[in-house]
Design a protein around this motif. Structure first.
Motif: not given
Length: 522
Positions: A263, A267, A355, A409, A412-413
């Motif tokens: 990432l 991240s 995030y 994928v 993500k995070h």
């Protein structure tokens, strides 16, 4: 020994440590932000953190405490010399191993950092060398915290729980002082000073525990190492217990390595900050329960009190659900305002908050299972069974790896935290099923009656918090007094709704309140 009182002592100090940890992380986010410098430090800090969890909160204490208690017996004053002799034999073997391990890891810091980070998704040679340097600064902490775990386990066996629970406060205070006194406009300098402070804190914790042991009549000095039967037995129990007790930590290491290698920069910081918020209830409830339950259950089983051990574990699970379910709902529903209030200032921006809150929601799904593992594993360790938890932890780690690769994928995070949560749930289910099969744990009527009522009360609280958070979110971006006031209102409202709901649903009754009052009066 009263379980609730002991948990209150350990949990209160652990809560203080976790709050200081959030202060530390808030300052870190302000001075370093979510960048390569923060990722490099957090990867360097991951290995010491894992050792702390495995030894100070897991494997070593799980293997050592039942054996020490057998040496001491029911009357600590009469059997204490035998326990001290055993501890001294352990120290004499453990210390040379730790010294050699530290030297080897210092020499191998480059490949170790590479394994933990995947070279940070292709950074320059100089940047990676900086990350390796930070790892070398933090590696001595591994040896220091392992010695701390030996002394802390002795004090826990003597029911001096608060002393060991206070030790992590020194870690957070040291890092906070380093941030306030030695921060720089260059985030790389600040990250370097934090790495140095990690090992300094380990030395301070060792001094604190050593002084406390001496004050309680325990004086240990290393001797010529002897691999006698007791030491061999302990070593044979530690390694499987390390994997069994450390499944969550090992899963986090895997998640960190994949996030760092696959990432974008930052991240690792999002995942770490989310985990830190998630660790607040885990530290208060899970570690406190695990610390108290193991010596208590091992003493009850040593005395042939199977029914008492069963009762202790039922009440431990009840306490875990009472405190964990509302925390889970609150972190999922109110992650964004909580993260904003704690971290969003300085170099940590609104996008970083978003995030981190997403990663927090994924982590929090597994919060009940993280804590129930701490409640269930003492049922194995107190019976000197460290192999069963390690088998299930191995399965859990395999599930975590597969889910990480499948989710990182598309999500993500959020992928690594969700994989960790689901893998921990698998581990909890396997531990629970096995204890029931063996007849070592059976949910009693009181636990069965209250569990679903507690879940409903937590859902009711979540509904109110969902409506309330929109009103409070604007106040999570003001100065620290406004942020604090917003969080106090949010927590107080959630706590009040949950308390009322537990009474209305019968999860907590007037008889319980009267019982607690009588206990307090006594």
């Amino acid at each position: 020994m009263n379980l609730t009182k002991a948990l209150g002592s350990v949990g209160g100090l652990t809560l203080a440590s976790r709050i200081l940890g959030l202060v530390r992380d808030s300052l870190f986010a302000r001075f370093v932000g979510a960048s390569f410098a923060s990722d490099a430090f957090l990867v360097a800090f991951r290995l010491p953190n894992m050792f702390r969890a495995l030894f100070a909160e897991g494997a070593f204490s799980a293997a050592f405490i039942p054996m020490f208690n057998k040496k001491v017996g029911d009357k600590a004053g009469a059997g204490l010399p035998d326990g001290i002799t055993f501890a001294q034999d352990v120290l004499s073997v453990l210390l040379p191993i730790l010294i050699v391990m530290t030297i080897v890891l210092e020499a191998a810091a480059w490949p170790v950092t590479l394994a933990l980070s995947g070279k940070f998704n292709g950074v320059s040679h100089d940047d990676f060398a900086f990350a390796v340097m930070l790892s070398r600064f933090t590696i001595p902490y591994l040896m220091l915290i392992s010695l701390v775990s030996l002394l802390g386990s002795i004090l826990n066996s003597l029911h001096k729980f608060w002393v060991n629970a206070a030790a992590p406060i020194l870690l957070n205070l040291t890092l906070i002082v380093a941030l306030l006194a030695f921060h720089s406009s260059d985030p790389f300098v600040t990250a370097r000073n934090q790495a140095i402070a990690v090992s300094v804190s380990g030395l301070l914790q060792l001094i604190w525990l050593y002084w406390s042991c001496r004050a309680n009549g325990v004086r240990l000095w290393p001797r010529i190492p002897r691999f006698n039967p007791d030491v061999k037995r302990l070593l044979s129990l530690i390694w499987p217990a390390a994997a069994g007790a450390g499944a969550v930590q090992i899963n986090l290491v895997v998640s960190t390595a994949l996030a760092a290698s696959l990432l974008s920069h930052g991240s690792v910081t999002y995942i770490y900050m989310a985990d830190r918020v998630n660790q607040l209830p885990l530290g208060l409830i899970g570690i406190g329960l695990g610390t108290v339950l193991l010596p208590l259950i091992s003493r009850q089983l040593a005395g042939g009190e199977e029914a008492a051990a069963m009762e202790t574990q039922n009440r431990g699970m009840e306490l875990a659900l009472l405190l964990t379910l509302p925390a889970t709902v609150a972190l999922v529903v109110c992650g964004a305002p909580i993260v904003a209030a704690l971290f969003e200032h300085g170099k940590f921006g609104a996008e970083d908050t978003l995030y981190t809150a997403q990663a927090l929601a994924a982590f929090s799904i597994g919060l009940p299972s993280y804590i129930l593992v701490k409640v269930l594993t003492p049922g194995f360790y107190a019976r000197a069974d460290t192999r069963t938890p390690v088998r299930y932890a191995t399965i859990s780690m395999g599930v975590n790896l597969v889910l990480n690769l499948a989710l990182i994928v598309p999500l993500k995070h959020m992928g690594p935290p969700l994989a960790t949560a689901l893998a921990s749930t698998v581990n909890t289910f396997l531990l629970y099923r096995t204890l029931r099969k063996r007849g070592h744990f059976e949910p009693d009527h009181r636990l069965r009656r209250r569990a679903w009522r507690l879940a409903l009360a937590a859902v009711a609280m979540g509904g109110v918090l969902w409506l309330l958070q929109g009103l409070l979110t604007p106040y999570t971006h003001g100065d620290w007094m406004i942020r604090t006031a917003a969080m106090v209102v949010l927590v107080a409202a959630g706590g009040l709704v949950y308390a009322v709901a537990t009474f209305l649903l019968g999860a907590f009754t007037r008889d319980d309140l009267a019982f607690l009052r009588r206990k307090r009066a006594r």
